[in-house]
Design an enzyme around this catalytic site. Structure first.
Site, PDB file in Angstrom:
ATOM      1  CB  THR A 130      -0.893   0.005   1.260  1.00 52.40           C
ATOM      2  OG1 THR A 130      -1.549   1.267   1.391  1.00 52.40           O
ATOM      3  CG2 THR A 130      -0.070  -0.229   2.523  1.00 52.40           C
ATOM      4  CG  ASP A 131      -1.053   5.000  -1.105  1.00 52.40           C
ATOM      5  OD1 ASP A 131      -1.664   4.400  -0.191  1.00 52.40           O
ATOM      6  OD2 ASP A 131      -1.605   5.872  -1.821  1.00 52.40           O
ATOM      7  CD  GLU A 132      -3.442   3.438   4.389  1.00 56.91           C
ATOM      8  OE1 GLU A 132      -3.314   3.558   5.616  1.00 56.91           O
ATOM      9  OE2 GLU A 132      -4.473   3.001   3.843  1.00 56.91           O
ATOM     10  CE1 TYR A 157      -2.979  -2.591   5.721  1.00 57.84           C
ATOM     11  CE2 TYR A 157      -3.222  -0.244   5.264  1.00 57.84           C
ATOM     12  CZ  TYR A 157      -3.095  -1.549   4.819  1.00 57.84           C
ATOM     13  OH  TYR A 157      -3.062  -1.809   3.466  1.00 57.84           O
ATOM     14  CE  LYS A 161       0.437  -4.728   2.942  1.00 57.24           C
ATOM     15  NZ  LYS A 161       0.297  -6.107   2.380  1.00 57.24           N
TER      16      LYS A 161
END
Length: 349
Positions: A130-132, A157, A161
């Site tokens: 993810t870009d998060e 989260y 990741k």
């Protein structure tokens, strides 16, 4: 080509699986069937000779070894993950176990299988992220996430990741594992589990409930239609350079408030209320802890190296998504009684 897809009964995983089968690939769906999984997501391919299902948890290493031995995949596409930020705030343990330990187990099971097979050059381990993991951007259209952006995760989260991304890169550097990585922007579309923003807005609107928007609704995301994402993932899996990462974005930045108003306008057209607009149901609620201000992806690498661009604008994608939910009430109603759905989560910090 035989592809082992983890999390294939989930939202993005099922989109990848359906597209892979449609293109003639043999696909093995490895899924633990946790709360957000639904085998109805892959019902259209369930009877295909190209499809196999293994009810296996990626935290169970011996079971993964059996799956690899039984199916002999040419490629792994690792999508299984806990993914809801609000749930990670309330219960981070599941995110550590699945996203970090689960990824470790997948890497080790894949490494054993690959090594025992003589380390074939054609094998790939594609890790989907993810870009998060990159943190939060300022509200400046010239500042975007690239593949070189430093990691700066802000939630349990995104931290889990980020950890899994680092493990994948370490297995490539240390053991020579042939890996590719992708980091995507916010997905939306058919089969989206009804706890994320887009389905929450659609289903609350239809039920006459409030449409909750965190804070002022100014947080910005880049919105990627899930079927476009699935197409990009298969392309990277097949043609991406080993050891390389690719950012996948929709090139569709919208604030949360803009997105919700767009959904309301589509619903006003598709299923008008007796009076007024669905936008009248918008309510601003207390923001969640650590809410990142903006995510936006620079897709130059995947565009220039692999020739990929999204095919769906956010306006087209949202309309297709609303139409799908209106036509598939039986699917989403069956999920609304699952644990946590319809509740405000992420407020325990």
């Amino acid at each position: 080509m035989k592809v082992l897809v983890t999390g294939g009964a989930g939202f993005i995983g099922s989109a990848v699986l359906r597209l892979a089968v449609a293109r003639g690939h043999d696909v093995v769906n490895v899924d633990a069937l946790t709360y957000a999984a639904c085998l109805e997501n892959v019902a259209e391919v369930a009877n295909s000779p190209h499809y196999a299902f293994e009810h296996v948890d990626i935290r169970d290493r011996p079971a993964l070894d059996v799956v690899f031995t039984r199916h002999q995949p040419d490629m792994v596409m690792h999508l299984a993950a806990e993914s809801h930020v609000d749930r990670s705030i309330d219960g981070p343990g599941d995110f550590i176990e699945t996203n970090i330990t689960g990824t470790f187990n997948m890497l080790e099971a894949a490494r054993k299988y690959w090594t025992d097979a003589g380390k074939p050059e054609s094998f790939r381990f594609h890790h989907i992220s993810t870009d998060e993991v990159f943190g939060s951007l300022p509200n400046d259209p010239d500042v975007l996430f690239t593949e070189e952006t430093a990691y700066d995760p802000r939630s349990p989260y995104s931290a889990s990741k980020a950890s899994s991304d680092h493990l994948v890169r370490a297995w490539q550097e240390t053991y020579g594992m042939p890996v590719v990585l992708t980091n995507c922007s916010n997905n939306y579309g058919p089969f989206h589990f009804p706890e994320k923003l887009v389905p929450v807005v659609i289903l609350n609107a239809l039920a006459g409930k409030e449409l909750p928007i965190y804070g002022t609704g100014a947080n910005i995301r880049d919105w990627l239609y899930v079927e476009d994402h699935a197409d990009a993932l298969l392309l990277v899996a097949e043609k991406g350079e080993v050891g390389r990462s690719y950012n996948i974005g929709g090139e569709n930045e919208r604030s949360n408030l803009e997105l919700v108003k767009a959904l309301c306008a589509i619903l006003d057209d598709r299923r008008p209320k007796p009076s007024g607009s669905y936008a009248d149901q918008i309510t601003f609620v207390a923001d969640r802890p650590g809410h990142d201000a903006r995510y936006a992806i620079d897709p130059t690498r995947i565009r220039d190296e692999l020739g990929w661009r999204p095919s769906v604008t956010v306006e087209e994608g949202l309309a297709k998504t609303v139409d799908w939910y209106l036509a598939n009430e039986a699917w989403w109603r069956a999920l609304q009684n699952r644990q946590g759905v319809g509740e405000r989560l992420g407020v325990k910090a």
